[in-house]
Motif scaffolding. Structure first.
Motif, PDB file in Angstrom:
ATOM      1  N   PRO A  50       0.820  -1.217   0.000  1.00  0.00           N
ATOM      2  CA  PRO A  50       0.000   0.000   0.000  1.00  0.00           C
ATOM      3  C   PRO A  50       0.856   1.270   0.000  1.00  0.00           C
ATOM      4  O   PRO A  50       1.987   1.283   0.483  1.00  0.00           O
ATOM      5  CB  PRO A  50      -0.812  -0.100   1.297  1.00  0.00           C
ATOM      6  N   ALA A  51       0.268   2.336  -0.527  1.00  0.00           N
ATOM      7  CA  ALA A  51       0.954   3.620  -0.631  1.00  0.00           C
ATOM      8  C   ALA A  51       0.001   4.739  -0.219  1.00  0.00           C
ATOM      9  O   ALA A  51      -1.181   4.508   0.024  1.00  0.00           O
ATOM     10  CB  ALA A  51       1.442   3.836  -2.063  1.00  0.00           C
ATOM     11  N   ALA A  52       0.540   5.938  -0.155  1.00  0.00           N
ATOM     12  CA  ALA A  52      -0.269   7.119   0.158  1.00  0.00           C
ATOM     13  C   ALA A  52       0.250   8.293  -0.651  1.00  0.00           C
ATOM     14  O   ALA A  52       1.432   8.339  -1.019  1.00  0.00           O
ATOM     15  CB  ALA A  52      -0.209   7.440   1.653  1.00  0.00           C
ATOM     16  N   CYS A  53      -0.632   9.237  -0.938  1.00  0.00           N
ATOM     17  CA  CYS A  53      -0.245  10.466  -1.638  1.00  0.00           C
ATOM     18  C   CYS A  53      -1.011  11.629  -1.014  1.00  0.00           C
ATOM     19  O   CYS A  53      -2.026  11.420  -0.346  1.00  0.00           O
ATOM     20  CB  CYS A  53      -0.501  10.364  -3.135  1.00  0.00           C
ATOM     21  N   VAL A  86       2.206  14.660  -7.168  1.00  0.00           N
ATOM     22  CA  VAL A  86       2.013  15.014  -5.764  1.00  0.00           C
ATOM     23  C   VAL A  86       2.991  14.169  -4.943  1.00  0.00           C
ATOM     24  O   VAL A  86       3.411  13.094  -5.389  1.00  0.00           O
ATOM     25  CB  VAL A  86       0.559  14.762  -5.298  1.00  0.00           C
ATOM     26  N   PRO A  87       3.369  14.612  -3.734  1.00  0.00           N
ATOM     27  CA  PRO A  87       4.210  13.778  -2.875  1.00  0.00           C
ATOM     28  C   PRO A  87       3.509  12.450  -2.584  1.00  0.00           C
ATOM     29  O   PRO A  87       2.295  12.424  -2.338  1.00  0.00           O
ATOM     30  CB  PRO A  87       4.368  14.613  -1.605  1.00  0.00           C
ATOM     31  N   ALA A  88       4.285  11.376  -2.580  1.00  0.00           N
ATOM     32  CA  ALA A  88       3.701  10.047  -2.375  1.00  0.00           C
ATOM     33  C   ALA A  88       4.790   9.078  -1.942  1.00  0.00           C
ATOM     34  O   ALA A  88       5.975   9.343  -2.123  1.00  0.00           O
ATOM     35  CB  ALA A  88       3.036   9.555  -3.657  1.00  0.00           C
ATOM     36  N   GLY A  89       4.357   7.950  -1.407  1.00  0.00           N
ATOM     37  CA  GLY A  89       5.308   6.909  -1.051  1.00  0.00           C
ATOM     38  C   GLY A  89       4.618   5.702  -0.464  1.00  0.00           C
ATOM     39  O   GLY A  89       3.416   5.729  -0.167  1.00  0.00           O
ATOM     40  N   ILE A 128      -1.969  -4.771 -10.948  1.00  0.00           N
ATOM     41  CA  ILE A 128      -1.182  -4.343  -9.785  1.00  0.00           C
ATOM     42  C   ILE A 128      -2.068  -4.320  -8.544  1.00  0.00           C
ATOM     43  O   ILE A 128      -3.172  -3.786  -8.576  1.00  0.00           O
ATOM     44  CB  ILE A 128      -0.561  -2.951 -10.030  1.00  0.00           C
ATOM     45  N   THR A 129      -1.571  -4.893  -7.434  1.00  0.00           N
ATOM     46  CA  THR A 129      -2.363  -4.976  -6.201  1.00  0.00           C
ATOM     47  C   THR A 129      -2.337  -3.697  -5.370  1.00  0.00           C
ATOM     48  O   THR A 129      -3.057  -3.594  -4.384  1.00  0.00           O
ATOM     49  CB  THR A 129      -1.864  -6.125  -5.298  1.00  0.00           C
ATOM     50  N   GLU A 130      -1.539  -2.720  -5.741  1.00  0.00           N
ATOM     51  CA  GLU A 130      -1.341  -1.515  -4.923  1.00  0.00           C
ATOM     52  C   GLU A 130      -2.644  -0.742  -4.682  1.00  0.00           C
ATOM     53  O   GLU A 130      -3.382  -0.439  -5.614  1.00  0.00           O
ATOM     54  CB  GLU A 130      -0.341  -0.594  -5.614  1.00  0.00           C
ATOM     55  N   ILE A 131      -2.883  -0.422  -3.417  1.00  0.00           N
ATOM     56  CA  ILE A 131      -3.968   0.473  -3.018  1.00  0.00           C
ATOM     57  C   ILE A 131      -3.323   1.766  -2.540  1.00  0.00           C
ATOM     58  O   ILE A 131      -2.415   1.746  -1.710  1.00  0.00           O
ATOM     59  CB  ILE A 131      -4.822  -0.139  -1.900  1.00  0.00           C
ATOM     60  N   ILE A 132      -3.784   2.895  -3.082  1.00  0.00           N
ATOM     61  CA  ILE A 132      -3.232   4.199  -2.707  1.00  0.00           C
ATOM     62  C   ILE A 132      -4.251   4.951  -1.863  1.00  0.00           C
ATOM     63  O   ILE A 132      -5.421   5.048  -2.228  1.00  0.00           O
ATOM     64  CB  ILE A 132      -2.860   5.022  -3.956  1.00  0.00           C
ATOM     65  N   HIS A 133      -3.793   5.466  -0.727  1.00  0.00           N
ATOM     66  CA  HIS A 133      -4.614   6.284   0.171  1.00  0.00           C
ATOM     67  C   HIS A 133      -4.366   7.748  -0.185  1.00  0.00           C
ATOM     68  O   HIS A 133      -3.216   8.197  -0.209  1.00  0.00           O
ATOM     69  CB  HIS A 133      -4.238   6.017   1.626  1.00  0.00           C
ATOM     70  N   PHE A 134      -5.437   8.500  -0.455  1.00  0.00           N
ATOM     71  CA  PHE A 134      -5.339   9.882  -0.902  1.00  0.00           C
ATOM     72  C   PHE A 134      -5.660  10.833   0.255  1.00  0.00           C
ATOM     73  O   PHE A 134      -6.673  10.655   0.939  1.00  0.00           O
ATOM     74  CB  PHE A 134      -6.319  10.132  -2.056  1.00  0.00           C
ATOM     75  N   ILE A 177       1.502  17.375 -16.866  1.00  0.00           N
ATOM     76  CA  ILE A 177       1.165  16.508 -15.733  1.00  0.00           C
ATOM     77  C   ILE A 177       0.340  15.362 -16.302  1.00  0.00           C
ATOM     78  O   ILE A 177      -0.722  15.581 -16.879  1.00  0.00           O
ATOM     79  CB  ILE A 177       0.378  17.266 -14.643  1.00  0.00           C
ATOM     80  N   TYR A 178       0.851  14.140 -16.142  1.00  0.00           N
ATOM     81  CA  TYR A 178       0.121  12.978 -16.663  1.00  0.00           C
ATOM     82  C   TYR A 178       0.144  11.805 -15.685  1.00  0.00           C
ATOM     83  O   TYR A 178      -0.146  10.661 -16.053  1.00  0.00           O
ATOM     84  CB  TYR A 178       0.635  12.567 -18.039  1.00  0.00           C
ATOM     85  N   ASP A 179       0.427  12.076 -14.420  1.00  0.00           N
ATOM     86  CA  ASP A 179       0.382  11.066 -13.370  1.00  0.00           C
ATOM     87  C   ASP A 179      -1.048  10.971 -12.840  1.00  0.00           C
ATOM     88  O   ASP A 179      -1.651  11.985 -12.461  1.00  0.00           O
ATOM     89  CB  ASP A 179       1.343  11.474 -12.245  1.00  0.00           C
ATOM     90  N   ALA A 180      -1.614   9.761 -12.793  1.00  0.00           N
ATOM     91  CA  ALA A 180      -3.026   9.577 -12.451  1.00  0.00           C
ATOM     92  C   ALA A 180      -3.368  10.094 -11.053  1.00  0.00           C
ATOM     93  O   ALA A 180      -4.367  10.808 -10.879  1.00  0.00           O
ATOM     94  CB  ALA A 180      -3.407   8.103 -12.576  1.00  0.00           C
ATOM     95  N   LYS A 181      -2.566   9.775 -10.054  1.00  0.00           N
ATOM     96  CA  LYS A 181      -2.910  10.197  -8.691  1.00  0.00           C
ATOM     97  C   LYS A 181      -2.864  11.723  -8.562  1.00  0.00           C
ATOM     98  O   LYS A 181      -3.665  12.318  -7.843  1.00  0.00           O
ATOM     99  CB  LYS A 181      -2.015   9.513  -7.657  1.00  0.00           C
ATOM    100  N   THR A 182      -1.960  12.354  -9.286  1.00  0.00           N
ATOM    101  CA  THR A 182      -1.856  13.810  -9.257  1.00  0.00           C
ATOM    102  C   THR A 182      -3.067  14.448  -9.925  1.00  0.00           C
ATOM    103  O   THR A 182      -3.650  15.403  -9.392  1.00  0.00           O
ATOM    104  CB  THR A 182      -0.549  14.251  -9.942  1.00  0.00           C
ATOM    105  N   ILE A 183      -3.464  13.919 -11.061  1.00  0.00           N
ATOM    106  CA  ILE A 183      -4.652  14.438 -11.746  1.00  0.00           C
ATOM    107  C   ILE A 183      -5.873  14.294 -10.852  1.00  0.00           C
ATOM    108  O   ILE A 183      -6.683  15.223 -10.730  1.00  0.00           O
ATOM    109  CB  ILE A 183      -4.845  13.715 -13.097  1.00  0.00           C
TER     110      ILE A 183
END
Length: 197
Positions: A50-53, A86-89, A128-134, A177-183
């Motif tokens: 899992p990740a967060a942004c 956006v910042p993420a990790g 991809i199994t990744e879940i991102i917390h916004f 800007i073409y990063d999905a989480k940033t958009i």
């Protein structure tokens, strides 16, 4: 009852193909479709943790804090390799709130006071199994207590950008800007600007 409620998938086998930066598995599964027909399917899945942004927004100046860093997949498909995001990790075992505070500080040098959880999403659920917390947080210039730029021991080489929200939205249209989480977060900000005070 929907016909898709009859559909089901049973994993027959899993084989690890690679297990270095992230694990890649090949799956065989028996999929019974919505018509009751059974098919043997093959899928390759990346097991991402899992990740967060976070959207860092300064309402007084109407700016957002973004970062620019090298992304090999972008280069491989012919896009600009230094992506604006956006910042993420990754959570790295922390809860999402703690992880995004850590990442914001490491990448941008901004100390985040109050973080607001917005939603979570899978950005590429087909493989991809990744879940991102916004998250979102209101900041001002006094919250920048360090240079940011990432961790030297992780070989991060991050440029910190402060951009007007309106300019960031224009950068989506121009393709800068073409990063999905940033958009997603920038669009959320435009729709919810009144709540970011």
């Amino acid at each position: 009852m929907s016909k898709f409620e009859k559909a089901k998938a049973e994993i027959v086998s899993e084989k690890t193909l690679a297990d270095q930066w992230t694990r890649l598995s090949s799956f065989d599964l028996d999929y019974t479709d919505s018509h009751g027909e059974k098919h043997r399917l093959k899928r390759e899945i990346y097991h991402r943790t899992p990740a967060a942004c976070i959207l860092l927004y300064d309402p007084k100046r109407e700016t957002v804090v973004l970062v620019r860093q090298f992304r090999l997949p972008a280069q491989l498909v012919g896009e600009p390799a230094w992506m604006i995001e956006v910042p993420a990790g990754l959570l790295d075992g922390d809860d999402p709130d703690a992880a995004i505070r850590r990442e914001a500080m490491e990448e941008t040098g901004f100390r985040v006071r109050d973080v607001r959880f917005l939603f979570k999403a899978m950005t590429s659920p087909g493989s991809i199994t990744e879940i991102i917390h916004f998250f979102a947080a209101v900041i001002d210039t006094s919250d920048r207590v360090a240079d940011g730029g990432g961790l030297a021991e992780e070989h991060e080489d991050i440029e910190v950008l402060e951009v007007r929200l309106s300019d960031a939205m224009a950068m989506i249209e121009s393709g800068d800007i073409y990063d999905a989480k940033t958009i997603m977060l920038l669009q959320w900000a435009v729709l919810n600007r009144a709540s970011l005070k």
